[in-house]
Design an enzyme around this catalytic site. Structure first.
Site, PDB file in Angstrom:
ATOM      1  N   CYS A 185      -2.934  -3.498  -8.787  1.00  0.00           N
ATOM      2  CA  CYS A 185      -2.446  -1.506  -8.482  1.00  0.00           C
ATOM      3  C   CYS A 185      -1.720  -1.405  -9.181  1.00  0.00           C
ATOM      4  CB  CYS A 185      -2.245  -1.817  -6.293  1.00  0.00           C
ATOM      5  SG  CYS A 185      -3.526  -2.827  -4.833  1.00  0.00           S
ATOM      6  N   HIS A 205      -4.978   5.172  -1.924  1.00  0.00           N
ATOM      7  CA  HIS A 205      -4.989   4.779  -2.993  1.00  0.00           C
ATOM      8  C   HIS A 205      -6.169   3.971  -4.248  1.00  0.00           C
ATOM      9  CE1 HIS A 205      -3.819   1.052  -4.793  1.00  0.00           C
ATOM     10  NE2 HIS A 205      -3.319  -0.049  -4.038  1.00  0.00           N
ATOM     11  N   CYS A 210       3.512  -3.861  -5.330  1.00  0.00           N
ATOM     12  CA  CYS A 210       3.012  -5.227  -4.809  1.00  0.00           C
ATOM     13  C   CYS A 210       1.485  -5.324  -5.835  1.00  0.00           C
ATOM     14  CB  CYS A 210       2.533  -5.467  -3.609  1.00  0.00           C
ATOM     15  SG  CYS A 210       1.539  -4.434  -2.657  1.00  0.00           S
TER      16      CYS A 210
END
Length: 389
Positions: A91, A345, A375
Site C-alpha cells: 500500500c 484506496h 501501513c
C-alpha cells in the site's frame, strides 16, 4: 547538503474499483499517463529535464504488468530518453516512490524526478498476481510462523481487539472521514489537486449522507469460523463501512532540488524534510505506522507537537485509532480533508495521493510541518515529514 522539494502534485478523481466504476473503462497505463501529462503541463517543466519517473503499483500483473510506469510515461508524451521504473512496497508503494525520488535528488543522482502511482482494481483485482493454489510465501515463512499469517482484514480485527477499539468508535471515525471529504469538495479544496478525466470530476465513494446508524447495520466483512476459533478475542467489528473500499486512481508528485526550482523560477509547495521506513509484526501487519512515526520524528529532531497536519492512511479505521492511542496525536489534525475510508484506496496510487492532498492542505491551512505515514502488508510502514517553505 541539497534539499528536495515538491513543486506540484496532482491526482485523478478516485473511482469505485468495480466493473461499473466511473474509471473502470480507463486502462491503468492511461490513468497514470493522465497525471504525468497534467503534472508537466501545469508546472511548465521541460520533460527532457526529468531524470527518472518512479511509480508504485501493487498488483503487477495483466494490464499492470511489464513496468507500467514506463509505458505511462511514454503514453503521456514524455521523451523516450526519460527512464521509469515501478516499485512495490504494497500500500505504500508510491510513498516509497516519493522517498526514492527525494533521496535521489538529495544525493545528487537526480535534479528532477517524478514520484507517482496507479492501481485499477476494477481491471486488476487485488491478489490477481497470485494464481489460485500458489504460495507466495514459501517454506521458510511457514517454518517461522507455523500457525500461519492472516489476511489484512483479520489483522485489522486483531488491532481493534488489542487496542480495545469499539465498533462505535470505528463507525464514528468513518462518518467523520466522509463528512470531511464532502466538506472539502464543497469548499473547493480539492480543485487544485484533482485533474478531471473523461467527464469524471469528483471522487466516487464519498457518501456525505452516511451516519453511524447506517453503518451500524452493516455486517462484519471478515468473519471466518476458523479465525474465530484461533483468535477468540476478535469481536468482528470491521465492516465495509469502516474500512477503505477498492478503487481506481492515479497520482503524481514533481520532486526536484530546491536550487533547480529556483533556477527554473518555480515556487515549491513543501520541502521533503525527513524519511523513515520500518518493519513490524507481520501477523498484526498494520501497526508499523506507530514505530515509523516515532522513527521519523526522531530523525527530524521534532516532536509530535511540532506537527500541524497528519495523513495516516485509512486502510482500516482501527489502524488510525490504534495509532492515535499510541502517539497521542490530535485527531482534529489527522486527515483533515477525509481519508481513504471516504476518498478511496487505489493501492499503488495512495502514497502519492496522500502527499498530493497533504501539500495542498498545508498551503491552504498555513501549516509548517506535516507528517504522512502508511501501513503496508507484510508488516511494513513508511513515514515522512514535509515542511512548508
Amino acid at each position: 547538503m541539497r534539499d528536495a522539494v515538491v513543486v506540484d502534485a496532482v491526482r485523478t478523481p478516485i473511482g469505485k474499483g468495480k466493473p461499473n466504476g466511473a474509471l473502470a473503462h480507463v486502462h491503468p497505463v492511461e490513468l497514470l499517463a493522465h497525471t504525468l501529462r497534467t503534472l508537466v503541463e501545469r508546472s511548465g517543466v521541460d520533460p527532457e529535464l526529468i531524470d527518472d519517473v518512479i511509480g508504485g503499483t501493487v498488483d503487477q500483473v495483466g494490464e499492470q504488468a511489464m513496468n507500467t510506469t514506463r509505458y505511462a510515461a511514454l503514453s503521456a508524451g514524455l521523451p523516450e530518453s526519460v527512464p521509469a521504473t515501478t516499485v512495490d512496497r504494497q500500500c505504500g508503494s508510491s510513498q516509497q516512490a516519493v522517498h526514492f525520488a527525494a533521496q535521489g535528488v538529495i544525493s545528487g543522482a537526480y535534479d528532477i524526478a517524478v514520484a507517482c502511482g496507479v492501481e485499477s482494481m476494477s481491471r486488476v483485482p487485488m491478489w490477481s498476481n497470485v494464481p489460485e493454489g500458489k504460495d507466495p510465501f514459501g517454506p521458510g515463512i511457514a517454518a517461522r510462523y507455523p500457525e500461519g499469517l492472516v489476511p489484512q482484514g483479520i489483522s485489522a480485527e486483531l488491532i481493534a481487539a488489542k487496542w480495545s477499539v469499539t465498533r462505535e468508535q470505528m463507525d464514528a471515525f468513518a462518518v467523520s472521514s466522509h463528512r470531511r471529504a464532502a466538506a472539502a469538495w464543497d469548499a473547493g479544496l480539492f480543485d487544485a489537486e484533482v485533474a478531471p478525466l473523461e467527464g469524471v470530476t469528483r471522487d466516487e465513494c464519498v457518501r456525505p449522507g452516511t451516519s453511524t446508524e447506517v453503518l451500524a447495520g452493516l455486517r462484519p466483512a471478515y468473519h471466518d469460523p476458523g479465525f474465530a476459533e484461533r483468535f477468540p478475542q476478535i469481536e468482528w467489528n470491521v465492516t465495509a463501512g469502516n474500512a477503505s473500499p477498492v478503487n481506481d486512481g492515479a497520482s503524481a508528485v514533481l520532486v526536484m532540488a530546491g536550487e533547480t526550482a529556483a533556477r527554473l523560477g518555480l515556487r515549491p509547495l513543501a520541502r521533503l524534510h525527513s524519511f523513515a521506513v520500518t518493519g513490524s509484526d507481520p501477523l498484526l501487519m498494520l501497526t508499523g505506522v506507530v514505530p515509523a512515526t516515532e522513527k521519523v520524528l526522531r530523525r527530524a529532531g521534532l516532536s509530535l507537537d511540532d506537527i500541524d497536519l497528519f495523513e495516516v492512511n485509512e486502510a482500516f479505521s482501527s489502524v488510525v485509532l490504534a495509532w492515535q492511542q499510541e502517539t497521542g496525536a490530535d485527531l482534529d489534525k489527522v486527515n483533515v480533508h477525509g481519508g481513504a475510508v471516504a476518498l478511496g484506496h487505489p493501492l499503488g496510487a495512495s502514497g502519492t495521493r496522500l502527499t498530493t492532498t497533504l501539500v495542498h492542505a498545508m498551503r491552504e491551512r498555513g501549516a509548517r510541518y506535516a507528517l504522512q505515514t502508511m501501513c503496508e502488508a507484510g508488516g511494513l510502514a513508511n513515514a515522512m515529514i514535509l515542511e512548508r517553505i
